[in-house]
Scaffold this motif. Structure first.
Motif, PDB file in Angstrom:
ATOM      1  N   PRO A  26       0.811  -1.222   0.000  1.00 54.17           N
ATOM      2  CA  PRO A  26       0.000   0.000   0.000  1.00 54.17           C
ATOM      3  C   PRO A  26       0.850   1.281   0.000  1.00 54.17           C
ATOM      4  CG  PRO A  26      -0.923  -1.585   1.538  1.00 54.17           C
ATOM      5  CD  PRO A  26       0.400  -2.151   1.070  1.00 54.17           C
ATOM      6  N   GLN A  27       1.951   1.309   0.750  1.00 48.15           N
ATOM      7  CA  GLN A  27       2.781   2.516   0.798  1.00 48.15           C
ATOM      8  C   GLN A  27       3.574   2.727  -0.493  1.00 48.15           C
ATOM      9  OE1 GLN A  27       2.887  -0.105   2.873  1.00 48.15           O
ATOM     10  NE2 GLN A  27       4.940  -0.506   3.641  1.00 48.15           N
ATOM     11  N   TRP A  28       3.777   1.683  -1.299  1.00 44.47           N
ATOM     12  CA  TRP A  28       4.485   1.772  -2.583  1.00 44.47           C
ATOM     13  C   TRP A  28       3.596   2.370  -3.667  1.00 44.47           C
ATOM     14  CZ3 TRP A  28       3.367  -0.700  -7.230  1.00 44.47           C
ATOM     15  CH2 TRP A  28       4.365  -0.643  -8.213  1.00 44.47           C
ATOM     16  N   GLN A  29       2.283   2.275  -3.532  1.00 46.82           N
ATOM     17  CA  GLN A  29       1.348   2.743  -4.551  1.00 46.82           C
ATOM     18  C   GLN A  29       1.462   4.253  -4.759  1.00 46.82           C
ATOM     19  OE1 GLN A  29      -0.352   0.476  -6.290  1.00 46.82           O
ATOM     20  NE2 GLN A  29       0.443  -1.105  -4.920  1.00 46.82           N
ATOM     21  N   LEU A  30       1.151   4.684  -5.973  1.00 45.95           N
ATOM     22  CA  LEU A  30       1.041   6.122  -6.221  1.00 45.95           C
ATOM     23  C   LEU A  30      -0.129   6.667  -5.415  1.00 45.95           C
ATOM     24  CD1 LEU A  30       1.558   6.088 -10.082  1.00 45.95           C
ATOM     25  CD2 LEU A  30       3.164   6.951  -8.377  1.00 45.95           C
ATOM     26  N   VAL A  31      -0.072   7.957  -5.067  1.00 41.61           N
ATOM     27  CA  VAL A  31      -1.181   8.565  -4.332  1.00 41.61           C
ATOM     28  C   VAL A  31      -2.446   8.479  -5.187  1.00 41.61           C
ATOM     29  CG1 VAL A  31       0.283  10.088  -2.953  1.00 41.61           C
ATOM     30  CG2 VAL A  31      -0.646  10.907  -5.140  1.00 41.61           C
ATOM     31  N   ALA A  32      -3.597   8.456  -4.535  1.00 40.71           N
ATOM     32  CA  ALA A  32      -4.881   8.234  -5.215  1.00 40.71           C
ATOM     33  C   ALA A  32      -5.167   9.266  -6.302  1.00 40.71           C
ATOM     34  CB  ALA A  32      -6.007   8.222  -4.187  1.00 40.71           C
ATOM     35  N   GLU A  33      -4.672  10.495  -6.131  1.00 39.66           N
ATOM     36  CA  GLU A  33      -4.943  11.562  -7.098  1.00 39.66           C
ATOM     37  C   GLU A  33      -4.242  11.349  -8.437  1.00 39.66           C
ATOM     38  OE1 GLU A  33      -4.967  13.439  -2.949  1.00 39.66           O
ATOM     39  OE2 GLU A  33      -3.875  11.869  -4.001  1.00 39.66           O
ATOM     40  N   LEU A  34      -3.260  10.480  -8.465  1.00 37.88           N
ATOM     41  CA  LEU A  34      -2.464  10.264  -9.677  1.00 37.88           C
ATOM     42  C   LEU A  34      -2.663   8.850 -10.203  1.00 37.88           C
ATOM     43  CD1 LEU A  34       0.788  12.046  -8.536  1.00 37.88           C
ATOM     44  CD2 LEU A  34      -0.800  12.837 -10.286  1.00 37.88           C
ATOM     45  N   GLN A  35      -3.218   8.755 -11.382  1.00 35.72           N
ATOM     46  CA  GLN A  35      -3.462   7.459 -12.003  1.00 35.72           C
ATOM     47  C   GLN A  35      -2.864   7.430 -13.403  1.00 35.72           C
ATOM     48  OE1 GLN A  35      -4.753   4.833 -10.336  1.00 35.72           O
ATOM     49  NE2 GLN A  35      -4.680   6.253  -8.615  1.00 35.72           N
ATOM     50  N   PRO A  36      -1.806   6.642 -13.598  1.00 40.60           N
ATOM     51  CA  PRO A  36      -1.221   6.539 -14.932  1.00 40.60           C
ATOM     52  C   PRO A  36      -2.224   5.948 -15.928  1.00 40.60           C
ATOM     53  CG  PRO A  36       0.259   5.624 -13.279  1.00 40.60           C
ATOM     54  CD  PRO A  36      -1.057   5.878 -12.600  1.00 40.60           C
ATOM     55  N   LEU A  37      -2.151   6.418 -17.151  1.00 38.57           N
ATOM     56  CA  LEU A  37      -2.929   5.824 -18.220  1.00 38.57           C
ATOM     57  C   LEU A  37      -2.252   4.520 -18.625  1.00 38.57           C
ATOM     58  CD1 LEU A  37      -3.626   9.012 -20.395  1.00 38.57           C
ATOM     59  CD2 LEU A  37      -5.094   7.971 -18.633  1.00 38.57           C
ATOM     60  N   SER A  38      -3.006   3.607 -19.202  1.00 40.11           N
ATOM     61  CA  SER A  38      -2.460   2.287 -19.537  1.00 40.11           C
ATOM     62  C   SER A  38      -1.270   2.372 -20.489  1.00 40.11           C
ATOM     63  CB  SER A  38      -3.551   1.393 -20.119  1.00 40.11           C
ATOM     64  OG  SER A  38      -4.070   1.974 -21.298  1.00 40.11           O
ATOM     65  N   GLU A  39      -1.252   3.377 -21.360  1.00 44.32           N
ATOM     66  CA  GLU A  39      -0.155   3.493 -22.323  1.00 44.32           C
ATOM     67  C   GLU A  39       1.062   4.237 -21.781  1.00 44.32           C
ATOM     68  OE1 GLU A  39      -2.969   6.976 -23.219  1.00 44.32           O
ATOM     69  OE2 GLU A  39      -3.199   4.886 -22.654  1.00 44.32           O
ATOM     70  N   GLU A  40       0.979   4.765 -20.573  1.00 41.73           N
ATOM     71  CA  GLU A  40       2.102   5.504 -19.995  1.00 41.73           C
ATOM     72  C   GLU A  40       3.096   4.544 -19.332  1.00 41.73           C
ATOM     73  OE1 GLU A  40      -0.134   9.758 -19.239  1.00 41.73           O
ATOM     74  OE2 GLU A  40      -0.058   8.330 -17.575  1.00 41.73           O
ATOM     75  N   THR A  41       4.350   4.844 -19.496  1.00 42.03           N
ATOM     76  CA  THR A  41       5.441   4.008 -18.985  1.00 42.03           C
ATOM     77  C   THR A  41       5.537   4.112 -17.473  1.00 42.03           C
ATOM     78  OG1 THR A  41       6.662   4.310 -21.033  1.00 42.03           O
ATOM     79  CG2 THR A  41       7.939   3.630 -19.110  1.00 42.03           C
ATOM     80  N   ARG A  42       5.766   2.958 -16.848  1.00 36.13           N
ATOM     81  CA  ARG A  42       6.019   2.903 -15.403  1.00 36.13           C
ATOM     82  C   ARG A  42       7.363   2.234 -15.179  1.00 36.13           C
ATOM     83  NH1 ARG A  42       0.441   1.677 -12.238  1.00 36.13           N
ATOM     84  NH2 ARG A  42       1.764   2.302 -10.515  1.00 36.13           N
TER      85      ARG A  42
END
Length: 185
Positions: free
Chosen positions: A64-80
């Motif tokens: 849970p602490q590794w997750q991005l904050v709730a306000e930020l959601q990458p789009l499926s095509e964006e690189t992680r």
């Protein structure tokens, strides 16, 4: 001549805006809002967004602490990208993704200013990228130096902003801009 000058693409790099990181950062709600705005503006301008997340003992991959904050959601095509060191380049495939995008300019936002943002900024410059720090979209936490001495988070943020505004490297630019002022050229 810098070989990156044949490229002409800006990329927004969002580093470590994770639940466990932002929980201890100065002015986190405002900074997150500014990162959200930078992401919105990048997407509106067709600028790729790359998301970096730190994996460590305190931020175990997938926790849970590794997750991005709730306000930020990458789009499926964006690189992680997952990293284990302060620099987003160290032992990651970030450089390969930037090359595939034709990137020569990194716009940098995230946390923590004095660790991962600073290390990534200097690595980007050392590798020849133009760099813009989103001056109101990075943060850190204060450091207790002991014996009543503190280095306040705002001071570290201001220090990096000033440094990146005036730092010079041959054949590349460094600058700062607010999330609203960003120029996606």
């Amino acid at each position: 001549m810098n070989p990156l000058r044949t490229r002409k693409q800006s990329v927004l790099l969002v580093v470590d805006v994770q639940v466990g990181v932002m929980a201890v950062c100065w002015d986190a709600a405002r900074i997150i809002g500014n990162v959200v705005r930078a992401v919105e503006r990048a997407r509106e301008n067709g600028v790729p967004v790359i998301w970096v997340q730190h994996d460590s003992e305190e931020l175990p991959l997938g926790s849970p602490q590794w997750q991005l904050v709730a306000e930020l959601q990458p789009l499926s095509e964006e690189t992680r990208i997952n990293k284990r060191f302060p620099s987003s380049f160290e032992e990651t495939d970030l450089a390969a993704h930037l090359a595939a995008l034709g990137a020569d300019h990194i716009i940098l936002a995230g946390a923590q200013t004095n660790w991962c943002i600073r290390a990534t900024a200097y690595a980007a410059l050392d590798k020849g990228y133009n760099l813009t720090i989103v001056q109101d979209a990075h943060t850190t936490s204060a450091i207790d130096m002991g014996q009543g001495q503190m280095i306040e988070a705002a001071s570290m943020v201001n220090d990096l902003n000033i440094t990146m505004k005036w730092l010079t490297y041959p054949d590349r630019t460094t600058t700062t801009a607010t999330a609203e002022e960003l120029a996606f050229v």
